[in-house]
Design a protein around this motif. Structure first.
Motif, PDB file in Angstrom:
ATOM      1  N   CYS A 119       0.874  -1.164   0.000  1.00  0.00           N
ATOM      2  CA  CYS A 119       0.000   0.000   0.000  1.00  0.00           C
ATOM      3  C   CYS A 119       0.917   1.222   0.000  1.00  0.00           C
ATOM      4  CB  CYS A 119      -0.878   0.004   1.249  1.00  0.00           C
ATOM      5  SG  CYS A 119      -1.724   1.583   1.515  1.00  0.00           S
ATOM      6  N   GLU A 121       0.237   4.129   0.615  1.00  0.00           N
ATOM      7  CA  GLU A 121      -0.132   5.067   1.670  1.00  0.00           C
ATOM      8  C   GLU A 121       0.513   4.710   3.008  1.00  0.00           C
ATOM      9  OE1 GLU A 121      -1.865   7.356   0.275  1.00  0.00           O
ATOM     10  OE2 GLU A 121      -2.054   8.629   2.046  1.00  0.00           O
ATOM     11  N   CYS A 122       0.375   3.436   3.409  1.00  0.00           N
ATOM     12  CA  CYS A 122       0.826   3.066   4.754  1.00  0.00           C
ATOM     13  C   CYS A 122       1.916   1.994   4.762  1.00  0.00           C
ATOM     14  CB  CYS A 122      -0.354   2.611   5.601  1.00  0.00           C
ATOM     15  SG  CYS A 122      -0.981   0.977   5.142  1.00  0.00           S
ATOM     16  N   TYR A 124       1.550  -1.195   4.177  1.00  0.00           N
ATOM     17  CA  TYR A 124       1.057  -2.536   4.475  1.00  0.00           C
ATOM     18  C   TYR A 124       1.188  -3.427   3.240  1.00  0.00           C
ATOM     19  CZ  TYR A 124      -2.192  -6.241   5.915  1.00  0.00           C
ATOM     20  OH  TYR A 124      -2.757  -7.447   6.236  1.00  0.00           O
ATOM     21  N   CYS A 139      -6.902  -1.128   0.917  1.00  0.00           N
ATOM     22  CA  CYS A 139      -5.909  -1.566   1.895  1.00  0.00           C
ATOM     23  C   CYS A 139      -6.618  -1.968   3.195  1.00  0.00           C
ATOM     24  CB  CYS A 139      -4.921  -0.438   2.160  1.00  0.00           C
ATOM     25  SG  CYS A 139      -3.751  -0.826   3.481  1.00  0.00           S
ATOM     26  N   CYS A 142      -5.146   0.642   6.141  1.00  0.00           N
ATOM     27  CA  CYS A 142      -5.488   2.069   6.247  1.00  0.00           C
ATOM     28  C   CYS A 142      -6.800   2.439   5.542  1.00  0.00           C
ATOM     29  CB  CYS A 142      -4.350   2.933   5.723  1.00  0.00           C
ATOM     30  SG  CYS A 142      -4.168   2.881   3.923  1.00  0.00           S
TER      31      CYS A 142
HETATM   32 ZN   LIG Z   1      -2.616   1.161   3.530  1.00  0.00          ZN
END
Ligand SMILES: [Zn+2]
Length: 167
Positions: A119, A121-122, A124, A139, A142
């Motif tokens: 991911c 963004e985070c 993961y 995800c 998040c």
């Molecule tokens: Zn994420």
């Protein structure tokens, strides 16, 4: 890329050829016609590659790409030889050459880097994207929803930049 139009024409002319008597005058003529279409496709492809590479070289100082295992990919996706012929490797080499020529860089991210699973963004790692038919995913960590390709491209860019700066 060779236009759909030309690809279809090639398929049609190849079908015709296969129905002709091998060695006959018509067969020879048809064989030549098929060869000319092949040539035309090759030129269209080359032209497309040059234009695409030039566009990237103009715009960016550093381009990050993923080192794709095309053979394995074509096997797992059951793609035909024509997809292999599209010359991803050739484009890679052309782009690398053009960038270096201008004092710019092509950074290749290894094929073990899980670009589609992370991911952006985070961070993961979600293995649910191993299934290539998953084009969009959310995800589990998040909750952010990703377009498969855009998310992977962002990860490749970041990893490429990391590699470039640590080299
Ligand atoms: Zn994420």
């Amino acid at each position: 890329m060779p236009t759909r139009h030309v690809s279809r024409r090639l398929a049609r002319e190849q079908r015709k050829l296969s129905r002709m008597q091998k060695g006959s005058a018509n067969w020879r003529k048809q064989k030549l016609r098929v060869a000319r279409i092949h040539e035309k496709m090759k030129n269209q492809r080359k032209d497309f590659h040059h234009k695409a590479a030039n566009g990237l070289v103009e715009r960016y100082d550093c381009v990050c790409v993923e080192d794709l295992d095309m053979r394995g990919m074509s096997r797992s996706l059951k793609l035909g030889k024509s997809t292999m012929d599209n010359g991803f490797g050739m484009f890679h080499a052309l782009l690398s050459y053009k960038l270096e020529d201008r004092g710019k860089r092509l950074v290749t991210v290894g094929r073990l880097f899980p670009s589609s699973q992370l991911c952006h963004e985070c961070g993961y790692r979600f293995s649910g994207t191993k299934d290539l038919s998953v084009r969009e995913w959310t995800c589990p960590s998040c909750g952010r929803t990703h377009d498969r390709d855009v998310n992977a491209a962002r990860n490749i860019r970041d990893e490429g930049m990391r590699l470039a700066l640590s080299a």
